[in-house]
Design an enzyme around this catalytic site. Structure first.
Site, PDB file in Angstrom:
ATOM      1  N   GLY A   1      -3.526   1.888  -4.617  1.00 48.52           N
ATOM      2  CA  GLY A   1      -4.903   2.186  -4.241  1.00 48.52           C
ATOM      3  C   GLY A   1      -5.951   1.910  -5.297  1.00 48.52           C
ATOM      4  O   GLY A   1      -7.124   2.243  -5.113  1.00 48.52           O
TER       5      GLY A   1
ATOM      6  N   GLY B   1      -2.848  -4.006  -6.461  1.00 48.84           N
ATOM      7  CA  GLY B   1      -2.368  -4.772  -5.316  1.00 48.84           C
ATOM      8  C   GLY B   1      -3.482  -5.394  -4.518  1.00 48.84           C
ATOM      9  O   GLY B   1      -4.156  -6.331  -4.950  1.00 48.84           O
TER      10      GLY B   1
ATOM     11  N   LYS C   1       9.012  -8.590  -5.725  1.00 53.19           N
ATOM     12  CA  LYS C   1       9.514  -7.375  -5.086  1.00 53.19           C
ATOM     13  C   LYS C   1      10.771  -7.649  -4.263  1.00 53.19           C
ATOM     14  O   LYS C   1      10.913  -8.725  -3.675  1.00 53.19           O
ATOM     15  CB  LYS C   1       8.441  -6.772  -4.176  1.00 53.19           C
ATOM     16  CG  LYS C   1       7.230  -6.193  -4.907  1.00 53.19           C
ATOM     17  CD  LYS C   1       6.266  -5.564  -3.917  1.00 53.19           C
ATOM     18  CE  LYS C   1       5.002  -5.053  -4.596  1.00 53.19           C
ATOM     19  NZ  LYS C   1       5.251  -3.891  -5.462  1.00 53.19           N
TER      20      LYS C   1
ATOM     21  N   LYS D   1      -0.646  13.019 -12.013  1.00 53.81           N
ATOM     22  CA  LYS D   1      -0.852  14.401 -12.459  1.00 53.81           C
ATOM     23  C   LYS D   1       0.406  15.243 -12.266  1.00 53.81           C
ATOM     24  O   LYS D   1       0.721  16.108 -13.099  1.00 53.81           O
ATOM     25  CB  LYS D   1      -2.030  15.024 -11.709  1.00 53.81           C
ATOM     26  CG  LYS D   1      -3.390  14.523 -12.189  1.00 53.81           C
ATOM     27  CD  LYS D   1      -4.528  15.298 -11.534  1.00 53.81           C
ATOM     28  CE  LYS D   1      -5.867  14.936 -12.161  1.00 53.81           C
ATOM     29  NZ  LYS D   1      -6.993  15.727 -11.596  1.00 53.81           N
TER      30      LYS D   1
ATOM     31  N   GLY E   1      -1.837  -0.407  -0.437  1.00 60.91           N
ATOM     32  CA  GLY E   1      -2.532  -1.069   0.662  1.00 60.91           C
ATOM     33  C   GLY E   1      -3.655  -0.280   1.279  1.00 60.91           C
ATOM     34  O   GLY E   1      -4.155  -0.641   2.343  1.00 60.91           O
TER      35      GLY E   1
ATOM     36  N   ASP F   1      -0.920  -8.133  -7.883  1.00 58.13           N
ATOM     37  CA  ASP F   1      -0.203  -8.649  -6.715  1.00 58.13           C
ATOM     38  C   ASP F   1      -0.848  -9.951  -6.272  1.00 58.13           C
ATOM     39  O   ASP F   1      -2.078 -10.031  -6.131  1.00 58.13           O
ATOM     40  CB  ASP F   1      -0.263  -7.648  -5.557  1.00 58.13           C
ATOM     41  CG  ASP F   1       0.682  -6.477  -5.744  1.00 58.13           C
ATOM     42  OD1 ASP F   1       1.426  -6.465  -6.746  1.00 58.13           O
ATOM     43  OD2 ASP F   1       0.681  -5.571  -4.892  1.00 58.13           O
TER      44      ASP F   1
END
Length: 338
Positions: A256, A277, A123, A207, A195, A66
Site C-alpha cells: 500500500g 508495488g 515472485k 507496529k 494492491g 514491482d
C-alpha cells in the site's frame, strides 16, 4: 565471539568491507594468481547461508519496485531503485482480475535481467517449490514467496534452506516473521494489503512486529520459552531477537505504499527499506513518483527533503486507492501463508 554478541550494524559493516576487499582483489588481477582467493570467489557464488543473508543488507535504505516489463524496469533503475520485482501483473491488477496468479513469464524475467544492472527479483506462489527452482535456474537475485500470488500449498511454505538464492517472505507479526526465518528466509517484509494503495495495514503490521519485539526484551527467560512454543520456533531464535532488539534478518515494509510521505512514514517506523508495488506504475506519473519515493526513503529523517519529494508528484495522479474496510475477508491477501 558469538554472532548474537555483535550488533546488526557491526555485521552490516563487516559485509560491506568484505565486498570492498573482494572487489579490490578482483580489480587488481590478483585473483588469477592466488588459488585460495580464486577458490573463495567461487565459493561465494554458490549461495552460502552467510552470502544469502548478506545480500539483503546491501538493499537497506532503498526501494524495490514491482514491474511487469523492461520499460518499467528501466524507469525503476533510472529512479534509483535498489532492485526490481518482476510480476506477470501488478498487485492492483491481480486483485481486480481474479483467477489464479502465477509466477511471471521466464522470458520476460530474462529480458529484464538483460536490460538493467540492478538486482532482479521475482515472485513465486507460496509452497510452489518448482516455480522457485525455475527462478533459481534462471539466475534471479532473490525470490519472493508471495501471498500476492495464488498459494500452491495452503499449509506449508517452501524449505528455503535447499536453495542457493535468497528468499523474502511476508509477515504480519513477529511469530510469522520468525517462522519464515526458521524456514530459511533471508529477508522479511510486512505484508500490508498489496494492491490497495492504502498504507494502513503496512503501518499496523510494522507496529505489531516492533511491539512484540519490545515485549520479548522485557520478558523473563521462562516467558520467552513459552513465547517460542507459541511461535513454534526454536528458543534460541527468540533469545537472539530479544538480544539484538530487532529481527535477526532485514525487515522491509510493503503493502500500500503509494506516496513519498508513505515511504518516509514506514522508514520512520523502523523499516530497513521498502517494496513499492502498484503505487508507482498504476499512477499517472510513474517516472516522477519513482524518483520521489526513492528520495523520500533515502532522506526520511529530513522532513524538508521529503516535502520536496512530495512536491514532485501530483495527488490527482496517484493510483485509485481501496479502503481496506470495503474488502471482504476472502479478498484479503495478507491472510495467505501464516
Amino acid at each position: 565471539m558469538r554472532l548474537y554478541e555483535l550488533s546488526f550494524a557491526q555485521i552490516e559493516d563487516f559485509f560491506y568491507k568484505l565486498a570492498e576487499v573482494k572487489d579490490i582483489i578482483k580489480d587488481s588481477g590478483l585473483m588469477e594468481f592466488l588459488p585460495e582467493l580464486k577458490k573463495l570467489d567461487s565459493t561465494i557464488q554458490t549461495g552460502t547461508t552467510r552470502v544469502k543473508h548478506a545480500f539483503p543488507i546491501f538493499q537497506k535504505g532503498g526501494v524495490v519496485m514491482d514491474i511487469t516489463n523492461v520499460q518499467q524496469a528501466q524507469i525503476a533503475e533510472e529512479a534509483g531503485a535498489v532492485a526490481v520485482m518482476v510480476l506477470d501483473k501488478l498487485p492492483y491488477d491481480v486483485r481486480k482480475s481474479g483467477g489464479v496468479a502465477r509466477m511471471a513469464d521466464p522470458k520476460i524475467i530474462g529480458e529484464v535481467m538483460n536490460s538493467i544492472t540492478i538486482p532482479v527479483m521475482a515472485k513465486v506462489r507460496i509452497g510452489h517449490y518448482y516455480e522457485a527452482k525455475l527462478l533459481e535456474a534462471l539466475g534471479v537475485d532473490m525470490i519472493d514467496e508471495s501471498e500476492v500470488l495464488t498459494p500452491a500449498d495452503e499449509e506449508h511454505h517452501i524449505n528455503k534452506w535447499e536453495f542457493s538464492v535468497p528468499f523474502v517472505n511476508g509477515a504480519r507479526n513477529l511469530g510469522e516473521a520468525l517462522r519464515r526465518t526458521v524456514e530459511g528466509a533471508s529477508m522479511i517484509r510486512t505484508k500490508g494489503e498489496a494492491g490497495t494503495g492504502n498504507v494502513s495495514e503496512a503501518v499496523k503490521h510494522m507496529k505489531i512486529i516492533n511491539s512484540e519485539i519490545r515485549s520479548l526484551i522485557s520478558m523473563s527467560e521462562e516467558d520467552r520459552v513459552k513465547k517460542a512454543r507459541e511461535y513454534q520456533v526454536p528458543y534460541q531464535l527468540v533469545e537472539l531477537t530479544a538480544k539484538i532488539k530487532r529481527l535477526p534478518i532485514v525487515n522491509f515494509a510493503a503493502g500500500g505504499i503509494a506516496t513519498p510521505a508513505d515511504a518516509a512514514l514506514m522508514m520512520w517506523l523502523g523499516a530497513d527499506g521498502l517494496f513499492v508495488g502498484s503505487g508507482i506504475f498504476k499512477s499517472q506519473d510513474p517516472d516522477e513518483r519513482a524518483k520521489a519515493v526513492v528520495l523520500a526513503a533515502a532522506c526520511w529523517e529530513y522532513p524538508e527533503i521529503v516535502l520536496e519529494a512530495q512536491k514532485m508528484i501530483s495527488e490527482q495522479k496517484s493510483m485509485m486507492g481501496i479502503d481496506i474496510k470495503s474488502l471482504k475477508p476472502e479478498e484479503l491477501l495478507q491472510v495467505r501463508g501464516l
